[in-house]
Design an enzyme around this catalytic site. Structure first.
Site, short mmCIF file in Angstrom:
data_model
loop_
_atom_site.label_atom_id
_atom_site.label_comp_id
_atom_site.label_asym_id
_atom_site.label_seq_id
_atom_site.Cartn_x
_atom_site.Cartn_y
_atom_site.Cartn_z
CG HIS A 266 -2.02 -1.02 1.09
ND1 HIS A 266 -3.04 -1.12 2.00
CD2 HIS A 266 -2.27 -1.97 0.16
CE1 HIS A 266 -3.86 -2.08 1.64
NE2 HIS A 266 -3.41 -2.62 0.53
CD GLU B 70 -2.15 3.94 3.12
OE1 GLU B 70 -3.36 4.12 3.36
OE2 GLU B 70 -1.75 3.15 2.24
CB CYS C 59 -6.15 -1.22 4.83
SG CYS C 59 -4.42 -1.72 5.01
CB CYS D 224 -1.91 1.20 6.25
SG CYS D 224 -1.31 0.44 4.71
#
Length: 153
Positions: free
Chosen positions: A84, A86, A112, A115
């Site tokens: 992801h 992040e 999410c 993260c």
């Protein structure tokens, strides 16, 4: 001769969020393009976008297993071959030895749960986002945390 700057300069939140959207254009995800910036004291510490690890084929080349299995967004993250945005921003900071403690994450989507846990443990103090990601556990953990979160409008 230089022209004087007018009042048309964007506020910092707008400036950094626009950059997060530019970063998202590098994403190789077939389902959602996400960009992230970690910022402290009005300086960019690192950036990240979602996609396969360095040296791996992109999802556009090998396909998306989550798409093929019709897995809804926000579920079964472990099946995704990509990282992801992040996560990549956190990793980029670590690779270059940059502390992200007390930084602000600007992201084109809410994080999410995976993260969120990483951001909490990394000492990020605030999340500013522009789009929603459907992850109820992430939202619950954010409410329990000391992280400030706000939607950019």
């Amino acid at each position: 001769m230089l022209e004087k700057l007018g009042n048309d300069r964007p506020p910092y939140d707008e400036y950094f969020m626009e950059m997060a959207h530019v970063v998202s254009k590098r994403s190789t995800c077939l389902r959602r393009k996400v960009g992230a910036l970690l910022v402290k004291d009005k300086h960019i510490l690192s950036t990240g976008y979602n996609g396969a690890p360095k040296g791996f084929k992109h999802c556009s080349e090998v396909g998306c297993i989550r798409e093929k299995k019709e897995i809804p967004p926000g579920e079964r993250h472990e099946l995704c071959r990509g990282l992801h945005a992040e996560q990549n921003a956190i990793i980029q900071a670590a690779v270059f030895g940059v502390s992200i403690t007390d930084s602000t994450l600007y992201c084109t989507s809410t994080p999410c749960v995976v993260c969120v846990k990483m951001l909490i443990n990394a000492g990020v103090k605030e999340i500013i986002y522009s789009g929603e990601y459907p992850d109820d556990l992430a939202k619950k953990m954010l409410r329990e945390s000391n992280l400030k979160i706000k939607r950019f409008k």
